[in-house]
Write an enzyme that holds these catalytic residues in place. Structure first.
Site, mmCIF file in Angstrom:
data_model
loop_
_atom_site.group_PDB
_atom_site.id
_atom_site.type_symbol
_atom_site.label_atom_id
_atom_site.label_comp_id
_atom_site.label_asym_id
_atom_site.label_seq_id
_atom_site.Cartn_x
_atom_site.Cartn_y
_atom_site.Cartn_z
ATOM 1 N N ASP A 135 45.754 -23.816 53.148
ATOM 2 C CA ASP A 135 46.026 -24.162 51.744
ATOM 3 C C ASP A 135 47.317 -24.981 51.784
ATOM 4 O O ASP A 135 47.666 -25.511 52.847
ATOM 5 C CB ASP A 135 46.166 -22.889 50.883
ATOM 6 C CG ASP A 135 46.151 -23.193 49.388
ATOM 7 O OD1 ASP A 135 45.066 -23.463 48.853
ATOM 8 O OD2 ASP A 135 47.224 -23.201 48.735
ATOM 9 N N LYS A 163 43.315 -14.327 48.837
ATOM 10 C CA LYS A 163 44.330 -15.362 49.034
ATOM 11 C C LYS A 163 45.538 -14.723 49.671
ATOM 12 O O LYS A 163 45.773 -13.518 49.500
ATOM 13 C CB LYS A 163 44.745 -15.973 47.688
ATOM 14 C CG LYS A 163 45.440 -17.315 47.833
ATOM 15 C CD LYS A 163 44.430 -18.413 48.067
ATOM 16 C CE LYS A 163 45.073 -19.755 48.301
ATOM 17 N NZ LYS A 163 44.050 -20.826 48.232
HETATM 18 P P1 NDP Z 1 48.919 -29.879 51.145
HETATM 19 O O1 NDP Z 1 50.062 -29.022 51.515
HETATM 20 O O2 NDP Z 1 48.181 -30.606 52.210
HETATM 21 O O3 NDP Z 1 49.369 -30.950 50.043
HETATM 22 C C1 NDP Z 1 49.924 -30.589 48.815
HETATM 23 C C2 NDP Z 1 50.352 -31.850 48.114
HETATM 24 O O4 NDP Z 1 50.779 -31.587 46.766
HETATM 25 C C3 NDP Z 1 51.546 -32.491 48.789
HETATM 26 O O5 NDP Z 1 51.444 -33.870 48.657
HETATM 27 C C4 NDP Z 1 52.717 -31.937 47.983
HETATM 28 O O6 NDP Z 1 53.882 -32.726 48.057
HETATM 29 C C5 NDP Z 1 52.135 -32.007 46.600
HETATM 30 N N1 NDP Z 1 52.921 -31.188 45.653
HETATM 31 C C6 NDP Z 1 53.544 -31.670 44.567
HETATM 32 N N2 NDP Z 1 54.193 -30.736 43.904
HETATM 33 C C7 NDP Z 1 53.999 -29.607 44.556
HETATM 34 C C8 NDP Z 1 54.445 -28.279 44.334
HETATM 35 N N3 NDP Z 1 55.224 -27.934 43.294
HETATM 36 N N4 NDP Z 1 53.998 -27.354 45.180
HETATM 37 C C9 NDP Z 1 53.233 -27.697 46.226
HETATM 38 N N5 NDP Z 1 52.814 -28.943 46.485
HETATM 39 C C10 NDP Z 1 53.189 -29.891 45.661
HETATM 40 O O7 NDP Z 1 47.935 -28.947 50.315
HETATM 41 P P2 NDP Z 1 46.383 -29.167 49.991
HETATM 42 O O8 NDP Z 1 46.090 -30.602 49.815
HETATM 43 O O9 NDP Z 1 45.611 -28.379 50.971
HETATM 44 O O10 NDP Z 1 46.265 -28.395 48.579
HETATM 45 C C11 NDP Z 1 46.425 -29.065 47.328
HETATM 46 C C12 NDP Z 1 45.798 -28.228 46.234
HETATM 47 O O11 NDP Z 1 44.389 -28.056 46.494
HETATM 48 C C13 NDP Z 1 46.341 -26.804 46.078
HETATM 49 O O12 NDP Z 1 46.248 -26.422 44.716
HETATM 50 C C14 NDP Z 1 45.353 -25.963 46.892
HETATM 51 O O13 NDP Z 1 45.348 -24.607 46.478
HETATM 52 C C15 NDP Z 1 44.066 -26.680 46.536
HETATM 53 N N6 NDP Z 1 42.930 -26.480 47.448
HETATM 54 C C16 NDP Z 1 43.038 -26.724 48.786
HETATM 55 C C17 NDP Z 1 41.936 -26.577 49.616
HETATM 56 C C18 NDP Z 1 41.970 -26.905 51.062
HETATM 57 O O14 NDP Z 1 40.919 -26.801 51.709
HETATM 58 N N7 NDP Z 1 43.099 -27.319 51.630
HETATM 59 C C19 NDP Z 1 40.656 -26.097 49.086
HETATM 60 C C20 NDP Z 1 40.622 -25.952 47.645
HETATM 61 C C21 NDP Z 1 41.734 -26.125 46.893
HETATM 62 P P3 NDP Z 1 55.021 -32.351 49.108
HETATM 63 O O15 NDP Z 1 54.495 -32.747 50.443
HETATM 64 O O16 NDP Z 1 56.204 -33.148 48.679
HETATM 65 O O17 NDP Z 1 55.245 -30.872 48.982
HETATM 66 O O1 2IT Z 2 41.647 -22.725 47.593
HETATM 67 C C1 2IT Z 2 40.788 -22.778 48.490
HETATM 68 O O2 2IT Z 2 39.574 -22.716 48.241
HETATM 69 C C2 2IT Z 2 41.229 -22.967 49.876
HETATM 70 N N1 2IT Z 2 42.434 -23.111 50.116
HETATM 71 C C3 2IT Z 2 40.228 -22.957 50.996
HETATM 72 C C4 2IT Z 2 39.886 -21.545 51.394
HETATM 73 C C5 2IT Z 2 39.030 -21.410 52.623
HETATM 74 O O3 2IT Z 2 38.780 -20.241 52.988
HETATM 75 O O4 2IT Z 2 38.593 -22.399 53.206
#
Ligand code: NDP
Ligand code: 2IT
Length: 444
Positions: free
Chosen positions: A166, A126
């Site tokens: 992420d 990460k």
């Molecule tokens: P994004 O940046 O696209 O979205 C994050 C969302 O969470 C936003 O709506 C954000 O609001 C909200 N949020 C609320 N509180 C917090 C905070 N304290 N810190 C950060 N964000 C906050 O991220 P993702 O959708 O990609 O990721 C969401 C979660 O899923 C994370 O835990 C990530 O690690 C996990 N994840 C992501 C993957 C991927 O492929 N993208 C894969 C597996 C897991 P605001 O816009 O107001 O900040």
């Molecule tokens: O938390 C996660 O699994 C991710 N943000 C995706 C990682 C990746 O290599 O696609």
């Protein structure tokens, strides 16, 4: 003292001020206790747990860039290369002001087991920075991404370490980073995933985490004799994972009534309008306050509150520690059936325990959100063979991976006498493959 307790104590003592890392280590080691106890003498002699909880390498670097006023800004960049026993390091890059070493380490540690669960050959890593892309111009984001890659490029490569998106890192950021890597190294190669479709990205990678979450949730419910169709769902978050979780939930005949961002949350009793959400978040990069302009019947509330709404299924898709003990109590009081984590570690340990004790089906993030990294693995395969698969091909593979993954962890839980405990099942299934590979490769 048992080996597991000894190593947990060591982790807390040696990594002070890293509460999220302690939390992730505790969850994993507690749930593999039964496997460790069956091999205690051997594992101790090989210092297997000490090796599992210590990253192979952690990189921290300065990221200077110039803002639109000509002012130099300095951020901190990280890459934690946690474990490469089963494949090249793989995992996302988080860009958010809250990023620190402990958060990077918890995410890297989780990624090791998640990647193992996908069945693909990927080690765990990460990275990211405390840079906040919110409110920055495209030029500022590009300047940051280029400076970040000026250092990171030394440590990554298609067979070494393959970062991805992420929180805060989407297609725009990956594009800028890829361009800079190519410029420095002079090679067009699959060094990042989540790339644009015109330069080696995979169809369905954008949708993959959210879609995968729903494929797994539907399969888990089906295994327990429940149809997801007609169910009411509460989702938190409004980013990449949340948007495509909502889209797939609706395709499967369920109704999602909430979403949230870091300032407030929306309740839409008629079901969240995904097209409106995409326009607000993906096109305008705006706040959820705008949602009411599209759906006058919906409610917007400041602060947090998604888990107070009555639902059958809760899908936390925002960030770590966003579903607390009081939220778990509210969900149980409202008759929730299942909680499946779209985010990484969104549920606190006490909340998880409360849900499990009250008969709620609970699937941890390292299993439930593994569809994102799994599809990144599929993007790497396509890059290697210089071919692009159709959306349907990738989506079918993703679905198959999530269904198989669920049954693997369900079987692991049963094998060790923890039927229905998907936390234990996921951690054991993920751990066994990594340990097996580590033992075969000697003390390295
Ligand atoms: P994004 O940046 O696209 O979205 C994050 C969302 O969470 C936003 O709506 C954000 O609001 C909200 N949020 C609320 N509180 C917090 C905070 N304290 N810190 C950060 N964000 C906050 O991220 P993702 O959708 O990609 O990721 C969401 C979660 O899923 C994370 O835990 C990530 O690690 C996990 N994840 C992501 C993957 C991927 O492929 N993208 C894969 C597996 C897991 P605001 O816009 O107001 O900040
Ligand atoms: O938390 C996660 O699994 C991710 N943000 C995706 C990682 C990746 O290599 O696609």
């Amino acid at each position: 003292m048992s080996y597991v307790d000894e190593v947990i104590e060591q982790v807390v003592a040696k990594n002070p001020a890293e509460p999220e890392f302690h939390q992730a280590v505790k969850e994993v080691l507690e749930s593999i206790r039964v496997v460790v106890e069956a091999n205690e003498e051997k594992f101790r002699k090989e210092a297997l747990l000490e090796r599992i909880v210590n990253p192979e390498r952690q990189i921290k670097f300065r990221v200077p860039w110039v803002d639109d006023n000509g002012q130099v800004q300095v951020n901190t960049g990280y890459r934690i290369q946690f474990n490469s026993a089963i494949g090249p390091y793989k995992g996302g890059l988080r860009l958010h002001p809250s990023v620190n070493l402990g958060i990077m380490k918890f995410l890297g540690f989780e990624q090791v087991f998640k990647n193992s669960l996908t069945g693909l050959a990927m080690g765990g890593a990460k990275g990211g920075s405390d840079f906040d892309p919110k409110g920055k111009s495209d030029r500022e984001v590009m300047a940051f991404c280029q400076s970040f890659m000026n250092e990171l490029y030394k440590y990554i490569g298609p067979n070494v370490d393959v970062p991805a998106g992420d929180i805060g890192t989407g297609a725009r950021e990956i594009g800028f980073m890829f361009g800079q890597y190519k410029k420095i190294v002079g090679a067009f190669e699959g060094v990042l995933t989540g790339k644009g479709l015109s330069f080696g990205g995979s169809l369905a990678r954008t949708e993959a985490t959210g879609y995968g979450l729903l494929y797994l949730t539907a399969e888990m419910l089906k295994t327990n004799g429940i149809d997801i169709k007609g169910k009411t769902i509460c989702v938190s978050g409004a980013g990449n994972v949340a948007i495509y979780a909502i889209e797939k939930a609706h395709q499967l005949g369920a109704k999602v009534v909430t979403c949230s961002d870091s300032t407030g949350w929306v309740y839409d009793p008629d079901g969240i309008d995904v097209a409106a959400l995409k326009e607000i978040k993906e096109v305008k990069r705006a706040r959820l306050t705008e949602y009411k302009n599209y759906r006058p019947n919906s409610e917007y509330h400041e602060g947090r509150g998604v888990w107070s709404i009555k639902c059958d299924i809760a899908l936390p898709c925002a960030t770590q520690n966003e579903l607390l003990i009081d939220d778990a109590k509210a969900l149980v009081a409202n008759g929730v059936t299942a909680v499946c984590e779209g985010a990484n570690m969104p549920t606190t340990l006490d909340a998880t325990e409360y849900l499990q004790k009250n008969g709620v089906y609970f699937v941890p993030g390292k299993a439930a959100n593994a569809g994102g990294v799994a599809t990144s693995g599929l993007e790497m395969s396509q890059n290697s063979e210089r071919l692009s698969w159709t959306f349907e091909e990738v989506d079918a593979k993703l679905k198959n991976i999530m269904v198989t993954l669920f049954h693997n962890l369900d079987d692991a839980a049963k094998k060790y006498g923890f039927e229905g405990n998907y936390v234990v099942g996921a951690n054991i299934a993920g751990f066994e493959k990594v340990v097996n590979a580590m033992e075969a490769q000697g003390i390295v």
